[in-house]
Scaffold this motif. Structure first.
Motif, PDB file in Angstrom:
ATOM      1  N   VAL A 106     -21.159 -41.577 -24.156  1.00  0.00           N
ATOM      2  CA  VAL A 106     -20.731 -42.201 -25.408  1.00  0.00           C
ATOM      3  C   VAL A 106     -19.227 -42.015 -25.535  1.00  0.00           C
ATOM      4  N   SER A 107     -18.640 -42.616 -26.543  1.00  0.00           N
ATOM      5  CA  SER A 107     -17.223 -42.418 -26.789  1.00  0.00           C
ATOM      6  C   SER A 107     -16.970 -40.996 -27.268  1.00  0.00           C
ATOM      7  N   TYR A 108     -15.722 -40.558 -27.174  1.00  0.00           N
ATOM      8  CA  TYR A 108     -15.368 -39.199 -27.601  1.00  0.00           C
ATOM      9  C   TYR A 108     -15.793 -38.949 -29.044  1.00  0.00           C
ATOM     10  N   GLU A 109     -15.542 -39.903 -29.903  1.00  0.00           N
ATOM     11  CA  GLU A 109     -15.832 -39.734 -31.326  1.00  0.00           C
ATOM     12  C   GLU A 109     -17.314 -39.564 -31.608  1.00  0.00           C
ATOM     13  N   PRO A 167      -1.326 -30.744 -41.681  1.00  0.00           N
ATOM     14  CA  PRO A 167      -2.577 -31.479 -41.437  1.00  0.00           C
ATOM     15  C   PRO A 167      -3.796 -30.788 -42.047  1.00  0.00           C
ATOM     16  N   GLU A 168      -4.659 -31.586 -42.653  1.00  0.00           N
ATOM     17  CA  GLU A 168      -5.955 -31.104 -43.125  1.00  0.00           C
ATOM     18  C   GLU A 168      -6.932 -31.202 -41.958  1.00  0.00           C
ATOM     19  N   LEU A 169      -7.368 -30.059 -41.434  1.00  0.00           N
ATOM     20  CA  LEU A 169      -8.191 -30.024 -40.226  1.00  0.00           C
ATOM     21  C   LEU A 169      -9.442 -29.195 -40.474  1.00  0.00           C
ATOM     22  N   THR A 170     -10.535 -29.576 -39.854  1.00  0.00           N
ATOM     23  CA  THR A 170     -11.834 -28.953 -40.098  1.00  0.00           C
ATOM     24  C   THR A 170     -12.118 -27.826 -39.105  1.00  0.00           C
ATOM     25  N   PRO A 171     -12.482 -26.623 -39.569  1.00  0.00           N
ATOM     26  CA  PRO A 171     -12.872 -25.556 -38.646  1.00  0.00           C
ATOM     27  C   PRO A 171     -14.100 -25.982 -37.843  1.00  0.00           C
ATOM     28  N   PRO A 172     -14.119 -25.765 -36.529  1.00  0.00           N
ATOM     29  CA  PRO A 172     -15.247 -26.213 -35.710  1.00  0.00           C
ATOM     30  C   PRO A 172     -16.555 -25.512 -36.040  1.00  0.00           C
ATOM     31  N   HIS A 173     -16.473 -24.248 -36.483  1.00  0.00           N
ATOM     32  CA  HIS A 173     -17.715 -23.528 -36.800  1.00  0.00           C
ATOM     33  C   HIS A 173     -18.376 -24.056 -38.071  1.00  0.00           C
ATOM     34  N   GLY A 177     -23.357 -28.704 -34.362  1.00  0.00           N
ATOM     35  CA  GLY A 177     -24.499 -29.604 -34.287  1.00  0.00           C
ATOM     36  C   GLY A 177     -24.259 -30.968 -34.893  1.00  0.00           C
ATOM     37  N   LYS A 178     -23.044 -31.245 -35.344  1.00  0.00           N
ATOM     38  CA  LYS A 178     -22.744 -32.522 -35.981  1.00  0.00           C
ATOM     39  C   LYS A 178     -21.888 -33.402 -35.066  1.00  0.00           C
ATOM     40  N   GLN A 179     -22.014 -34.715 -35.260  1.00  0.00           N
ATOM     41  CA  GLN A 179     -21.140 -35.649 -34.567  1.00  0.00           C
ATOM     42  C   GLN A 179     -19.729 -35.493 -35.126  1.00  0.00           C
ATOM     43  N   ILE A 180     -18.727 -35.548 -34.249  1.00  0.00           N
ATOM     44  CA  ILE A 180     -17.367 -35.183 -34.653  1.00  0.00           C
ATOM     45  C   ILE A 180     -16.586 -36.325 -35.292  1.00  0.00           C
ATOM     46  N   SER A 181     -17.119 -37.530 -35.304  1.00  0.00           N
ATOM     47  CA  SER A 181     -16.343 -38.702 -35.723  1.00  0.00           C
ATOM     48  C   SER A 181     -15.728 -38.554 -37.109  1.00  0.00           C
ATOM     49  N   TYR A 183     -14.781 -35.837 -38.567  1.00  0.00           N
ATOM     50  CA  TYR A 183     -14.023 -34.598 -38.720  1.00  0.00           C
ATOM     51  C   TYR A 183     -12.777 -34.542 -37.840  1.00  0.00           C
ATOM     52  N   LEU A 184     -12.463 -35.634 -37.170  1.00  0.00           N
ATOM     53  CA  LEU A 184     -11.293 -35.649 -36.305  1.00  0.00           C
ATOM     54  C   LEU A 184     -10.013 -35.746 -37.127  1.00  0.00           C
ATOM     55  N   PRO A 185      -8.874 -35.302 -36.578  1.00  0.00           N
ATOM     56  CA  PRO A 185      -7.616 -35.401 -37.323  1.00  0.00           C
ATOM     57  C   PRO A 185      -7.269 -36.844 -37.659  1.00  0.00           C
ATOM     58  N   THR A 186      -6.627 -37.022 -38.789  1.00  0.00           N
ATOM     59  CA  THR A 186      -6.152 -38.361 -39.142  1.00  0.00           C
ATOM     60  C   THR A 186      -4.868 -38.701 -38.405  1.00  0.00           C
ATOM     61  N   GLN A 187      -4.143 -37.682 -37.924  1.00  0.00           N
ATOM     62  CA  GLN A 187      -2.918 -37.922 -37.155  1.00  0.00           C
ATOM     63  C   GLN A 187      -3.302 -38.358 -35.741  1.00  0.00           C
ATOM     64  N   ASN A 188      -2.881 -39.547 -35.352  1.00  0.00           N
ATOM     65  CA  ASN A 188      -3.254 -40.075 -34.037  1.00  0.00           C
ATOM     66  C   ASN A 188      -2.761 -39.206 -32.895  1.00  0.00           C
ATOM     67  N   LEU A 189      -1.585 -38.591 -33.055  1.00  0.00           N
ATOM     68  CA  LEU A 189      -1.065 -37.734 -31.998  1.00  0.00           C
ATOM     69  C   LEU A 189      -2.035 -36.595 -31.687  1.00  0.00           C
ATOM     70  N   LEU A 190      -2.559 -35.956 -32.733  1.00  0.00           N
ATOM     71  CA  LEU A 190      -3.493 -34.853 -32.545  1.00  0.00           C
ATOM     72  C   LEU A 190      -4.844 -35.358 -32.041  1.00  0.00           C
ATOM     73  N   LYS A 191      -5.323 -36.416 -32.633  1.00  0.00           N
ATOM     74  CA  LYS A 191      -6.616 -36.978 -32.238  1.00  0.00           C
ATOM     75  C   LYS A 191      -6.603 -37.395 -30.772  1.00  0.00           C
ATOM     76  N   ASN A 192      -5.557 -38.079 -30.342  1.00  0.00           N
ATOM     77  CA  ASN A 192      -5.468 -38.537 -28.950  1.00  0.00           C
ATOM     78  C   ASN A 192      -5.382 -37.360 -27.986  1.00  0.00           C
ATOM     79  N   MET A 193      -4.695 -36.297 -28.399  1.00  0.00           N
ATOM     80  CA  MET A 193      -4.571 -35.125 -27.539  1.00  0.00           C
ATOM     81  C   MET A 193      -5.933 -34.447 -27.350  1.00  0.00           C
ATOM     82  N   MET A 194      -6.717 -34.388 -28.412  1.00  0.00           N
ATOM     83  CA  MET A 194      -8.062 -33.823 -28.291  1.00  0.00           C
ATOM     84  C   MET A 194      -8.922 -34.658 -27.346  1.00  0.00           C
ATOM     85  N   GLU A 195      -8.845 -35.968 -27.484  1.00  0.00           N
ATOM     86  CA  GLU A 195      -9.635 -36.839 -26.623  1.00  0.00           C
ATOM     87  C   GLU A 195      -9.219 -36.702 -25.164  1.00  0.00           C
TER      88      GLU A 195
END
Length: 405
Positions: A106-109, A167-173, A177-181, A183-195
């Motif tokens: 599937v896609s990263y998201e 940045p408002e970012l979500t703790p992974p813990h 068990g949830k899909q990450i779509s 909870y990803l950063p709204t900043q494209n620079l950060l989101k793209n780096m994670m992907e």
């Protein structure tokens, strides 16, 4: 007078049906802590100010006597101090977890977050993976720094930073068990780096070897805990006590650096269920009895990690290890030395098994003084603390009672 804080991270919990409606702390075999009850004050305190997110960052600042509303500027900046990063006022520090994401086509998201700690990956393996990340992803204005186990750091030289730009970012813990779509950063620079990190890490030789052993892959970065350079008052100047910090966790080491406390390294202390509990206790005792320190803060990560894993039995084991191999050792050593001392035992926050994440609920504390007269038999747990009807709303004042003359 010597002073100890024994901090069982995430140790508090809720009554569980599996334990006959007892909490793990109430169910656990804790003879050492219970034996202190007769010379102790047992009550509840709130370590998380109203409106702030429950976390070890704000909570441990509270326990050390620092009002988080005044001193908290984010989790990652404190960890940066531990790693030795010299933060500039223009920097945003961001925690970079190595996490385990699902691997379906599937896609990263659309992937699901399976483990916030990548199976408590070793620091040695994680360092190799972070080098791969640096080689592939690091470029201005971003810099990566390796930390301990799954806990690492990204520094973003942002320029002029205002609170609204952190940045408002979500703790992974919080989203296991949830899909990450969502909870990803709204900043494209950060989101793209994670992907991109998933592309770098998922088939890295270290992860392929872990998979063959049945271990969780550390196959993605996850950014959270952003903040700016902290400004903490020196602990000795504030309290008149020379202090040591004993922890395997970068956050606590960073708080120590920021407050001018001495970090003590303990061989085999690794922030897991199998940490060197006794070594931590002995290091604290020796610092106070032989090295001229007045105050020792012993932080144990294991109950929190077991809470995130949702393991009742392992959380109980962590609590029992704290009792048998830290509290009991301190009591025996101080009795042998015939020294007067006080000890504060508490969690920083609850990490309920049911939720597998932190809450801001009040936590039970035990404040022991070996010079007190025996008053009554009482036991250290959430139920007893509630029955005593002692409640300290502002947890950052509790240390004043520990250190009072």
């Amino acid at each position: 007078m010597k002073y100890f804080v024994v901090l069982g991270d995430g140790m508090a919990d809720e009554p569980l049906e599996e334990l006959g409606e007892k909490t793990p702390l109430e169910y656990a075999d804790t003879p050492a802590m219970d034996a202190l009850g007769g010379k102790s004050e047992i009550g509840l305190t709130c370590t998380i100010p109203e409106g702030m997110k429950p976390g070890s960052d704000t909570a441990n600042l509270s326990v050390l006597g620092y009002d988080p509303r005044k001193y908290y500027t984010g989790r990652s900046p404190l960890e940066a101090l531990s790693i030795g990063v010299n933060l500039k006022p223009t920097d945003i520090a961001i925690r970079a977890n190595l996490v385990t994401l699902s691997e379906e086509e599937v896609s990263y998201e659309q992937r699901t977050i399976l483990d916030h700690s990548s199976g408590e990956i070793s620091t040695e393996e994680a360092t190799i993976l972070m080098e791969a990340v640096k080689n592939q992803l690091q470029k201005e204005p971003f810099s990566f720094y390796s930390g301990t186990s799954y806990r690492h750091l990204l520094i973003w030289n942002y320029g002029e930073v205002s609170n609204s730009e952190i940045p408002e970012l979500t703790p992974p813990h919080d989203i296991l068990g949830k899909q990450i779509s969502s909870y990803l950063p709204t900043q494209n620079l950060l989101k793209n780096m994670m992907e991109r990190s998933f592309e770098v890490l998922n088939n890295h030789p270290v992860n392929l070897a872990r998979a063959k052993k049945g271990l969780a892959k550390a196959n993605s970065l996850w950014f959270w805990g952003a903040g700016t350079k902290p400004d903490l008052i020196n602990f000795e100047e504030k309290t008149g006590k020379r202090g040591v910090m004993i922890s395997a966790v970068d956050l606590l080491k960073g708080i120590a650096v920021g407050t001018g406390m001495t970090n003590k390294t303990v061989e085999g202390a690794n922030g897991t269920l199998h940490t060197n509990y006794r070594g931590k206790a002995m290091t604290a005792v020796e610092a106070l009895l032989k090295e001229g320190y007045d105050f020792a803060y012993i932080h144990i990560e294991a109950p929190d990690e077991m809470g995130h894993q949702g393991s009742i039995s392992k959380k109980i084991k962590a609590i029992e290890s704290i009792d048998h191999e830290i509290v009991q050792v301190i009591v025996e050593q101080m009795q042998q030395a015939k020294e007067e001392y006080r000890m504060l035992i508490l969690p920083d926050h609850p990490t309920p098994i049911r939720l597998r994440t932190h809450t801001a609920d009040p936590v039970p504390y035990l404040l022991y003084d070996n010079t007190r007269e025996l008053k009554k038999i009482q036991y250290y747990n959430e139920k007893e603390a509630n029955l005593n009807e002692i409640y300290k709303k502002e947890g950052w004042h509790l240390i004043d009672e520990l250190l009072e003359s």
